[in-house]
Design an enzyme around this catalytic site. Structure first.
Site, mmCIF file in Angstrom:
data_model
loop_
_atom_site.group_PDB
_atom_site.id
_atom_site.type_symbol
_atom_site.label_atom_id
_atom_site.label_comp_id
_atom_site.label_asym_id
_atom_site.label_seq_id
_atom_site.Cartn_x
_atom_site.Cartn_y
_atom_site.Cartn_z
ATOM 1 N N ARG A 51 0.840 -1.218 0.000
ATOM 2 C CA ARG A 51 0.000 0.000 0.000
ATOM 3 C C ARG A 51 0.866 1.255 0.000
ATOM 4 O O ARG A 51 0.538 2.257 -0.624
ATOM 5 C CB ARG A 51 -0.978 0.002 1.180
ATOM 6 C CG ARG A 51 -1.809 1.293 1.266
ATOM 7 C CD ARG A 51 -3.098 1.152 2.069
ATOM 8 N NE ARG A 51 -2.935 0.444 3.306
ATOM 9 C CZ ARG A 51 -2.318 0.939 4.402
ATOM 10 N NH1 ARG A 51 -1.826 2.156 4.395
ATOM 11 N NH2 ARG A 51 -2.216 0.208 5.491
ATOM 12 N N TYR A 103 -16.541 14.509 -17.635
ATOM 13 C CA TYR A 103 -16.843 13.165 -17.156
ATOM 14 C C TYR A 103 -17.875 13.285 -16.037
ATOM 15 O O TYR A 103 -17.628 13.950 -15.025
ATOM 16 C CB TYR A 103 -15.565 12.491 -16.660
ATOM 17 C CG TYR A 103 -15.771 11.039 -16.370
ATOM 18 C CD1 TYR A 103 -15.941 10.131 -17.411
ATOM 19 C CD2 TYR A 103 -15.810 10.561 -15.076
ATOM 20 C CE1 TYR A 103 -16.143 8.795 -17.156
ATOM 21 C CE2 TYR A 103 -16.019 9.215 -14.806
ATOM 22 C CZ TYR A 103 -16.184 8.342 -15.856
ATOM 23 O OH TYR A 103 -16.385 7.017 -15.590
ATOM 24 N N ASP A 175 -7.999 17.238 -16.371
ATOM 25 C CA ASP A 175 -8.240 15.830 -16.686
ATOM 26 C C ASP A 175 -7.833 15.656 -18.149
ATOM 27 O O ASP A 175 -8.530 16.105 -19.061
ATOM 28 C CB ASP A 175 -9.724 15.503 -16.473
ATOM 29 C CG ASP A 175 -10.052 14.035 -16.767
ATOM 30 O OD1 ASP A 175 -9.270 13.384 -17.498
ATOM 31 O OD2 ASP A 175 -11.098 13.556 -16.293
ATOM 32 N N LYS A 200 -8.048 4.104 -19.623
ATOM 33 C CA LYS A 200 -8.408 4.346 -21.011
ATOM 34 C C LYS A 200 -7.212 4.125 -21.938
ATOM 35 O O LYS A 200 -6.874 3.007 -22.235
ATOM 36 C CB LYS A 200 -9.005 5.748 -21.137
ATOM 37 C CG LYS A 200 -10.050 6.084 -20.069
ATOM 38 C CD LYS A 200 -11.295 5.200 -20.154
ATOM 39 C CE LYS A 200 -12.189 5.281 -18.931
ATOM 40 N NZ LYS A 200 -12.624 6.614 -18.522
#
Ligand SMILES: *Cc1c(COP(=O)(O)O)cnc(C)c1O
Length: 382
Positions: A51, A103, A175, A200
């Protein structure tokens, strides 16, 4: 002599090669959650717990930063986890400007989650500088941009908006999912933060979720420690295997994007002249309202996303999807396969997206086949 930076195609290979000493040409996955501690209490490799960090994640972050020309990069389990982290660096009482076309989950996130934590927001048309100016308040801490935007492909002026943000002591985040650093580099235009859904184009094969935040030099000084802390303590980190898939995806990112952009440019031109198509939204078309701006701030193409309006109601638009054979009806984008989506019905009734709009993610299939598919689909349509 100044050392020249290799081209993107070369960097994409160099940055993603295998780093261990086994001689393996293919990259190695470190699926471990934890790392051995030495008897003196130190960690030989510097890694403690996955982590906190992991070799695959460290390599991915390094590769993303170098491709972007960013000072630092942080990888997340999804694009939305990256966006949440960016918002969590702010404090209660701050105000955020978000685009009217973006988005859709970004608007839902600020409304449905961060509102409860006293982060206020305004939705504004980022293509209208005066509208942005009048929406800025003394407590505005962040301008969130998405250009070209989803799903209407509106283009906003990164440089002008970053300047405006800085004049008011706010940060500017972009973004850049739809362009990637191959086509657009917001930090060079003054942005502080670049955000990706690596799900993407970086992944490129619709088989891995991921996100990233990349920081400019100034933003690294201001924010890196906070971002790193949230990444670790909130724990929305990507698994080693997903980082490995992203690294593999990066190898062909420049190549895929070049082909996809070429295909999208040709498909947009074909659709624009077709009498059964009411409108095509693609920044590469000279008829796009911000074509000149897009040409100025994007390099090497206008991306592989476009949307069309076919006239009529949602039902008719969906019927057209059924007539296509090479475009799979599915959400998401950026993979090697062409996808098409009726966006309004995904976003819900409150969405401002037009009923007759279809969003297309253009893949790497042969362009003649893609055009022929639209030709036949439109031939018998209505
Ligand atoms: C997909 C997408 C996101 C969200 O990313 P996830 O990886 O699905 O969480 C954010 N912004 C844009 C532009 C996207 O296309």
């Amino acid at each position: 002599m100044k050392k020249t930076q290799p081209h993107n195609e070369t960097l994409a290979i160099q940055l993603t090669d295998n780093h261990d000493d086994s001689g393996s040409v293919a990259n190695v996955i470190y699926p471990t959650t934890t790392f051995k501690r030495e008897s003196d209490g130190s960690y030989g490799s510097g890694y403690v717990y996955t982590r906190h960090n992991n070799p695959n994640r460290a390599q991915l972050e390094q590769a993303l930063a170098q491709l972007e020309g960013a000072e630092s990069a942080f990888a997340f389990a999804s694009g939305m986890a990256a966006i949440s982290t960016a918002l969590q660096t702010l404090k209660a009482g701050d105000h955020v400007l978000v685009p009217d076309d973006a988005y859709y989950s970004v608007q839902l996130l600020v409304k449905e989650v961060f509102d409860r934590w006293q982060l206020s927001h305004s939705v504004v048309d980022m293509t209208d500088l005066d509208a942005v100016k009048s929406a800025i308040k003394p407590e505005t801490a962040l301008l969130w941009l998405e250009t070209p935007s989803n799903p209407q492909l509106k283009v906003s002026d990164i440089q002008a908006l970053a300047d405006l943000a800085h004049e008011h002591g706010a940060l500017c985040a972009v973004d850049n999912t739809w362009s990637t650093p191959i086509l657009q580099k917001p930090i060079d235009l003054g942005a502080d933060v670049v955000m990706y859904s690596t799900t993407k184009y970086f992944g490129g094969h619709s088989d891995s979720l991921g996100g990233a935040l990349l920081l400019s030099q100034a933003a690294t000084t201001q924010l890196a420690e906070k971002v790193k802390n949230i990444q670790n303590l909130s724990g929305a980190v990507p698994a080693p295997f997903d980082c490995w898939l992203m690294l593999r995806g990066i190898k062909t990112l420049p190549l895929r994007l070049k082909q996809q952009t070429q295909n999208a440019t040709a498909l947009a031109a074909f659709l624009e002249q077709h009498p059964k198509i009411k409108a095509v939204h693609y920044p590469g078309l000279p008829t796009h309202p911000q074509h000149a701006l897009a040409a100025k701030q994007m390099k090497g193409g206008f991306g592989a996303m476009l949307s069309v309006q076919v006239g009529g109601d949602a039902h008719e638009a969906m019927a057209l999807i059924d007539r296509l054979n090479l475009f799979t009806a599915a959400t998401s984008l950026g993979g090697v396969e062409s996808l098409i989506e009726h966006r309004k019905s995904v976003e819900g009734d409150h969405s401002p997206t037009p009923d007759d709009l279809l969003r297309i993610s253009v893949g790497i299939e042969h362009i003649d086949d893609l055009v022929a598919d639209w030709e036949q689909a439109l031939g018998g349509f209505r």
